[in-house]
Design a protein around this motif. Structure first.
Motif, short mmCIF file in Angstrom:
data_model
loop_
_atom_site.label_atom_id
_atom_site.label_comp_id
_atom_site.label_asym_id
_atom_site.label_seq_id
_atom_site.Cartn_x
_atom_site.Cartn_y
_atom_site.Cartn_z
N GLN A 43 0.79 -1.23 0.00
CA GLN A 43 0.00 0.00 0.00
C GLN A 43 0.82 1.28 0.00
O GLN A 43 0.28 2.35 0.23
CB GLN A 43 -0.90 0.00 1.24
CG GLN A 43 -1.95 -1.05 1.21
CD GLN A 43 -2.34 -1.47 2.60
OE1 GLN A 43 -1.69 -2.28 3.24
NE2 GLN A 43 -3.41 -0.90 3.12
N GLY A 88 3.87 8.11 10.14
CA GLY A 88 3.41 6.76 9.81
C GLY A 88 2.23 6.29 10.64
O GLY A 88 1.97 6.77 11.76
N GLY A 89 1.52 5.32 10.06
CA GLY A 89 0.32 4.79 10.69
C GLY A 89 0.61 4.06 11.99
O GLY A 89 -0.22 4.03 12.90
N THR A 90 1.78 3.44 12.07
CA THR A 90 2.13 2.70 13.29
C THR A 90 2.21 3.67 14.48
O THR A 90 1.60 3.42 15.53
CB THR A 90 3.49 1.98 13.07
OG1 THR A 90 3.32 1.09 11.98
CG2 THR A 90 3.94 1.24 14.29
N SER A 124 0.20 -3.23 13.79
CA SER A 124 0.64 -2.07 14.57
C SER A 124 -0.29 -1.80 15.76
O SER A 124 0.13 -1.19 16.74
CB SER A 124 0.73 -0.83 13.68
OG SER A 124 -0.51 -0.55 13.09
N LYS A 133 -0.45 6.39 1.80
CA LYS A 133 -1.11 5.20 1.25
C LYS A 133 -1.96 5.61 0.06
O LYS A 133 -1.62 5.33 -1.06
CB LYS A 133 -1.93 4.51 2.34
CG LYS A 133 -1.04 3.89 3.41
CD LYS A 133 -1.76 2.88 4.25
CE LYS A 133 -0.80 2.03 5.05
NZ LYS A 133 0.05 2.79 6.00
C1 LIG Z 1 -4.67 -0.38 8.21
C2 LIG Z 1 -3.23 -0.04 8.48
N1 LIG Z 1 -2.90 0.60 9.62
C3 LIG Z 1 -1.63 0.91 9.92
C4 LIG Z 1 -0.60 0.61 9.06
C5 LIG Z 1 0.83 0.99 9.41
O1 LIG Z 1 1.18 2.11 8.69
P1 LIG Z 1 2.72 2.55 8.47
O2 LIG Z 1 3.34 1.56 7.57
O3 LIG Z 1 2.60 3.92 7.89
O4 LIG Z 1 3.36 2.59 9.82
C6 LIG Z 1 -0.88 -0.06 7.87
C7 LIG Z 1 0.20 -0.42 6.93
O5 LIG Z 1 0.02 -1.09 5.95
C8 LIG Z 1 -2.24 -0.38 7.57
O6 LIG Z 1 -2.58 -1.03 6.44
#
Ligand SMILES: Cc1ncc(COP(=O)(O)O)c(C=O)c1O
Length: 481
Positions: free
Chosen positions: A94, A153-155, A196, A308
């Motif tokens: 993604q 980032g999403g994490t 995450s 994403k």
């Molecule tokens: C639904 C979802 N949340 C969180 C994340 C984590 O995001 P990042 O890779 O930006 O830390 C992802 C990564 O693919 C994701 O698909």
């Protein structure tokens, strides 16, 4: 020349505006040529895969020689040996294709290096991010009381939101006293969530055992009776349920949970409601698909990754809170040398509210891109990649020798090849994926669903067409044969 003179000579060269101009022009020419060739004819291989050990050795061997390598020479090699996310046949994870304008904005940001921990260190970026947060909260249906921050980032975004939940639901200042000795809690997390979320729960000191798994249905949506049973099981185990996480959409299959029902459940049970909309929040921009996020307005918090589905170079995540004040309570650590007033008075000092101190000028890249192309461009992008996923699924359905795992709801399609007479279909998908990786003319990933192996595509590149995807099916058949 003395060593000092030599050093000063190098400084002069490194910061020479005319040398920078010449190298900059040459680099942009290189990137433009790369973009022009990012197609099956110009560059047949998306990822010229090399063994990790060989890759390491080749760079290690040259490390000491780098000062003698010219910039265009090394850039050319980096481009040639990297994964080409600009290629229409990149249909893997993604991480999105970068909008070239956003990459230019990134260059300006790196050049200025305005860290944006505090207003004075990134005044323009701080103001732009504030504007974007209001825009995103408005799209979610929230009023002026909402607020948020950008984070890397999403994490980290999920962790930031769950830290806010922890503080909001606690009966004391957990930031100061910690969680040791507290009665055990539970956070309700669908089985389809990104890892995450679990990691955030563990990082907060609750332990992964505090994750109460919520069962999902055959299309990977939260089951409402799964919510009831996860809640009851947690209570029976002596845990206090604290929060509910829902997906919009899930990572593996791109499934959107029923946010209205999940939000109602959370409200009725007094839970913090967090929506991981890292991938799917961008659908808010599409008049055709925004109803997938119905109920998002009930969330206490949600995250939105622009790296994403908004064509932004990584990383750029917004963490948004319906009650904006919550964002000021998440990190109540004080760094008096940075801040003069209370956190709320200092909305313009983002470090009050983020895990990070220094950050890149991330919001600026999105702001500039929106200013250059307008929101309609991004709405058109989302609509077209979601449409393409549906068209691809129809192609798979009609093929007779492929099947989808679920009907796609977003731009993620999981499917597999049903070669006639093949006894071990899982081994076949693994072999197909390995061969695709080695050949390099498509970049596709794989995932495990219902105990089986599936190929997985995210249609994230605006230049991917149905012909590319038909060619992919043809290539898979050829590998199978
Ligand atoms: C639904 C979802 N949340 C969180 C994340 C984590 O995001 P990042 O890779 O930006 O830390 C992802 C990564 O693919 C994701 O698909």
């Amino acid at each position: 020349m003395s060593p000092l003179d030599e050093y000063q000579d190098l400084v002069k060269k490194a910061f020479d505006p005319e040398a920078f101009r010449a190298e900059g022009h040459a680099t942009i020419d290189l990137l433009a040529d790369f973009l022009a060739a990012s197609n099956p004819i110009g560059r047949p291989r998306v990822l010229p895969y090399e063994d990790p050990g060989d890759m390491l050795k080749s760079w290690a061997d040259r490390f000491g020689a780098l000062p003698r390598t010219s910039l265009p020479e090394i850039f050319k090699e980096i481009l040639a040996r990297s994964n080409d996310l600009l290629h229409p046949r990149y249909v893997g994870h993604q991480c999105t294709t970068s909008l070239p304008t956003a990459a230019l904005a990134g260059l300006v940001g790196q050049f200025l290096n305005n860290g944006s921990a505090v207003y004075e260190m990134g005044p323009v970026n701080v103001a732009m991010e504030r504007q974007l947060v209001g825009w995103m909260a408005g799209l979610a249906g929230w009023g002026t009381g909402a607020d948020g921050v950008f984070t890397s980032g999403g994490t980290i975004g999920n962790l930031t939101a769950l830290l806010a939940a922890r503080q909001a639901m606690a009966e004391k200042n957990v930031w100061a006293t910690g969680v040791a000795g507290e009665p055990p809690i539970a956070i309700l997390v669908p089985e389809s969530s990104h890892y995450s979320v679990k990691r955030a729960v563990a990082v907060m000191g609750f332990g992964e055992d505090s994750v109460a798994p919520v069962a999902v249905d055959d299309r990977f949506h939260i089951r409402l009776e799964g919510l009831e049973s996860a809640f009851a099981t947690a209570e029976r185990a002596g845990r206090r349920p604290l929060a509910l996480v829902a997906n919009a959409c899930s990572t593996a299959t791109g499934s959107f949970d029923d946010l209205e029902s999940a939000g109602d459940f959370a409200r009725d049970r007094g839970l913090w409601f967090h929506v991981d909309a890292a991938h799917g929040a961008a659908a808010l921009l599409s008049p055709k698909y925004r109803s997938l996020l119905k109920g998002l307005e009930k969330a206490d918090s949600f995250i939105w990754d622009a790296h994403k589905n908004l064509l932004m170079p990584a990383l750029i995540t917004a963490v948004l809170f319906r009650e904006g004040d919550r964002s000021y309570e998440t990190f109540s650590a004080k760094a008096s040398y940075l801040f003069e007033k209370t956190a709320r008075e200092e909305w313009y000092n983002p470090a009050h509210r983020t895990m990070e101190c220094t950050k890149t000028m991330m919001g600026m890249r999105l702001f500039v891109s929106l200013a250059a192309y307008g929101t309609d461009f991004f709405a058109g992008y989302i609509t077209s990649v979601y449409d393409l996923a549906r068209e691809f699924a129809a192609e798979i359905r009609d093929s007779g020798d492929f099947e989808t795992a679920v009907e796609p709801e977003s731009n993620i399609v999981c499917f597999r090849y049903l070669k006639r007479g093949e006894a071990d279909l899982d081994a076949l998908q693994r072999r197909v994926r390995r061969t695709l990786l080695r050949r390099g003319d498509f970049y596709v990933v794989q995932t495990a669903l219902r105990g089986h192996v599936w190929l997985r595509c995210t249609l994230i590149n605006p230049r991917t067409t149905i012909s590319d995807l038909k060619a992919l099916l043809g290539e898979i058949r050829a590998i199978g044969a």
